[in-house]
Scaffold this active site. Structure first.
Site, PDB file in Angstrom:
ATOM      1  N   LYS A 129     -24.732 -12.084  26.095  1.00  0.00           N
ATOM      2  CA  LYS A 129     -23.963 -13.342  26.025  1.00  0.00           C
ATOM      3  C   LYS A 129     -24.277 -14.080  24.733  1.00  0.00           C
ATOM      4  O   LYS A 129     -25.323 -13.880  24.109  1.00  0.00           O
ATOM      5  CB  LYS A 129     -24.248 -14.255  27.219  1.00  0.00           C
ATOM      6  CG  LYS A 129     -25.713 -14.699  27.390  1.00  0.00           C
ATOM      7  CD  LYS A 129     -26.126 -15.931  26.593  1.00  0.00           C
ATOM      8  CE  LYS A 129     -27.601 -16.247  26.765  1.00  0.00           C
ATOM      9  NZ  LYS A 129     -28.175 -17.129  25.766  1.00  0.00           N
ATOM     10  N   ASP A 150     -30.092 -17.819  33.361  1.00  0.00           N
ATOM     11  CA  ASP A 150     -28.959 -17.121  32.741  1.00  0.00           C
ATOM     12  C   ASP A 150     -28.488 -15.908  33.549  1.00  0.00           C
ATOM     13  O   ASP A 150     -27.485 -15.282  33.196  1.00  0.00           O
ATOM     14  CB  ASP A 150     -29.359 -16.604  31.340  1.00  0.00           C
ATOM     15  CG  ASP A 150     -29.509 -17.714  30.323  1.00  0.00           C
ATOM     16  OD1 ASP A 150     -29.145 -18.864  30.630  1.00  0.00           O
ATOM     17  OD2 ASP A 150     -30.003 -17.422  29.218  1.00  0.00           O
TER      18      ASP A 150
HETATM   19  O1  C5P Z   1     -34.689 -19.851  33.923  1.00  0.00           O
HETATM   20  P1  C5P Z   1     -35.479 -19.039  32.966  1.00  0.00           P
HETATM   21  O2  C5P Z   1     -36.665 -18.354  33.621  1.00  0.00           O
HETATM   22  O3  C5P Z   1     -34.678 -18.091  32.150  1.00  0.00           O
HETATM   23  O4  C5P Z   1     -36.094 -20.062  31.937  1.00  0.00           O
HETATM   24  C1  C5P Z   1     -37.097 -19.707  31.029  1.00  0.00           C
HETATM   25  C2  C5P Z   1     -37.751 -20.966  30.484  1.00  0.00           C
HETATM   26  O5  C5P Z   1     -36.810 -21.669  29.658  1.00  0.00           O
HETATM   27  C3  C5P Z   1     -38.148 -21.974  31.546  1.00  0.00           C
HETATM   28  O6  C5P Z   1     -39.432 -21.709  32.030  1.00  0.00           O
HETATM   29  C4  C5P Z   1     -38.083 -23.277  30.775  1.00  0.00           C
HETATM   30  O7  C5P Z   1     -39.229 -23.424  29.977  1.00  0.00           O
HETATM   31  C5  C5P Z   1     -36.912 -23.064  29.836  1.00  0.00           C
HETATM   32  N1  C5P Z   1     -35.638 -23.592  30.362  1.00  0.00           N
HETATM   33  C6  C5P Z   1     -35.439 -24.965  30.414  1.00  0.00           C
HETATM   34  N2  C5P Z   1     -34.265 -25.458  30.887  1.00  0.00           N
HETATM   35  C7  C5P Z   1     -33.277 -24.644  31.280  1.00  0.00           C
HETATM   36  C8  C5P Z   1     -33.443 -23.241  31.225  1.00  0.00           C
HETATM   37  C9  C5P Z   1     -34.643 -22.740  30.753  1.00  0.00           C
HETATM   38  O8  C5P Z   1     -36.333 -25.733  30.049  1.00  0.00           O
HETATM   39  N3  C5P Z   1     -32.137 -25.157  31.734  1.00  0.00           N
END
Ligand code: C5P
Length: 305
Positions: free
Chosen positions: A16, A143
């Site tokens: 993406k 994501d």
């Molecule tokens: O959701 P995911 O595990 O992919 O997110 C990885 C990291 O990215 C989270 O631990 C956070 O630090 C950051 N993040 C965030 N806000 C979001 C998505 C991700 O702060 N909306």
């Protein structure tokens, strides 16, 4: 059992690019509210699930060495979550044929999570509903739901709540892959540092951007592209500025960091311009490789058997 076993299931999952990534202030849980406009692009990983005695992962591809093969891999976690919900043991060998840049801001890890989930569901005959699959995806990462659905979508909340978007044509991109990766949490932490003491507005999708997607006009999309994480990614990876400049000089309609980076994305007017742009980016010496791809692309799809 090898990935080519007749009982194996192979799923293809797209990368993406975020054509808009509007980031709000950090929430109490550490995540950030987003208005995240996802567009799936035609660079794919393939995840094959085959019966095995225990959960194992293998990976092939030029950057396979950078992919964790333990339980931290989202593909392994997807298999474990689905198995636990359905009271089965995750006895599966997951093989990832990796073409999406690793730690590049193109949701390669999320793609493998969504791919493994769909492949295990088909292999084990668990028959999970679309809603349950999306729930598991949201548990895996912000994501991951988009990797399952593909196309174009607006992600709100932390990016996991999706509203499908219409697209009116094909967009042509070049992705410049950097030497090295960026950690998404580190980029969000840098965003917090850079915006400390400022009033961070609530994130909202841009009407001009949604219009450009609907009409399929690349020139209009180019004007509306934005990524609030770009200053943070550039701060942690300053050499990206030279890549962005090289692509702009070589005729890109627009240039931006893809998600949390360090992959950079360049919008081209058509396929022929994208090929010329990719050559110019490679010749500039400011990136490791340059890949041409089109969008939108379909979400996770079973391609074998
Ligand atoms: O959701 P995911 O595990 O992919 O997110 C990885 C990291 O990215 C989270 O631990 C956070 O630090 C950051 N993040 C965030 N806000 C979001 C998505 C991700 O702060 N909306």
């Amino acid at each position: 059992m090898t990935p080519s076993s007749p009982r194996a299931v192979t799923v293809r999952v797209p990368a993406k690019v975020n054509v808009q990534l509007a980031v709000g202030a950090a929430r109490a849980d550490g995540f950030h509210d987003l208005a995240n406009v996802f567009l799936a692009v035609g660079l794919y990983d393939e995840v094959t699930a085959a019966p095995a005695d225990t959960l194992t992962i293998t990976c092939e591809g030029p950057d396979a060495g950078q992919v964790p093969l333990d339980r931290t891999n989202l593909a392994a976690r997807a298999a474990e979550l689905l198995a636990a919900r359905h009271g089965v043991e995750p006895r599966v060998h997951l093989h990832i044929a990796k073409d999406i840049p690793v730690a590049g801001g193109m949701a390669g890890g999320s793609a493998d999570g969504a791919g493994a989930l769909l492949a295990c569901d088909a292999l084990w005959g668990t028959g999970a509903s679309r809603e349950e699959l999306l729930d598991i995806c949201a548990e895996l990462g912000s994501d991951v739901p988009f990797s399952l659905v593909g196309g174009a979508a607006l992600g709100t909340g932390r990016g996991e709540r999706l509203t499908p978007l219409e697209t009116g044509g094909t967009f042509h991109w070049v992705f410049a892959v950097a030497d090295g990766g960026l950690s998404t949490p580190a980029v969000y932490r840098e965003f917090d540092r850079l915006t400390e003491g400022t009033d961070v507005p609530a994130p909202e999708a841009s009407p001009a951007l949604l219009d450009a997607l609907r009409t399929g006009e690349a020139a209009a999309l180019a004007k509306a592209l934005s990524n609030d994480l770009q200053p943070a990614a550039l701060s942690l990876f300053p050499s990206l500025a030279a890549t962005l400049e090289a692509g702009t000089k070589a005729g890109a309609l627009a240039a931006l960091v893809s998600g949390s980076g360090p992959t950079t994305a360049f919008l081209a007017a058509d396929g022929a311009s994208a090929a010329v742009l990719a050559d110019a980016l490679l010749a500039s010496g400011t990136c490791r490789t340059a890949r041409v791809a089109e969008s939108p692309a379909p979400g996770a799809t079973v391609i074998r058997p």
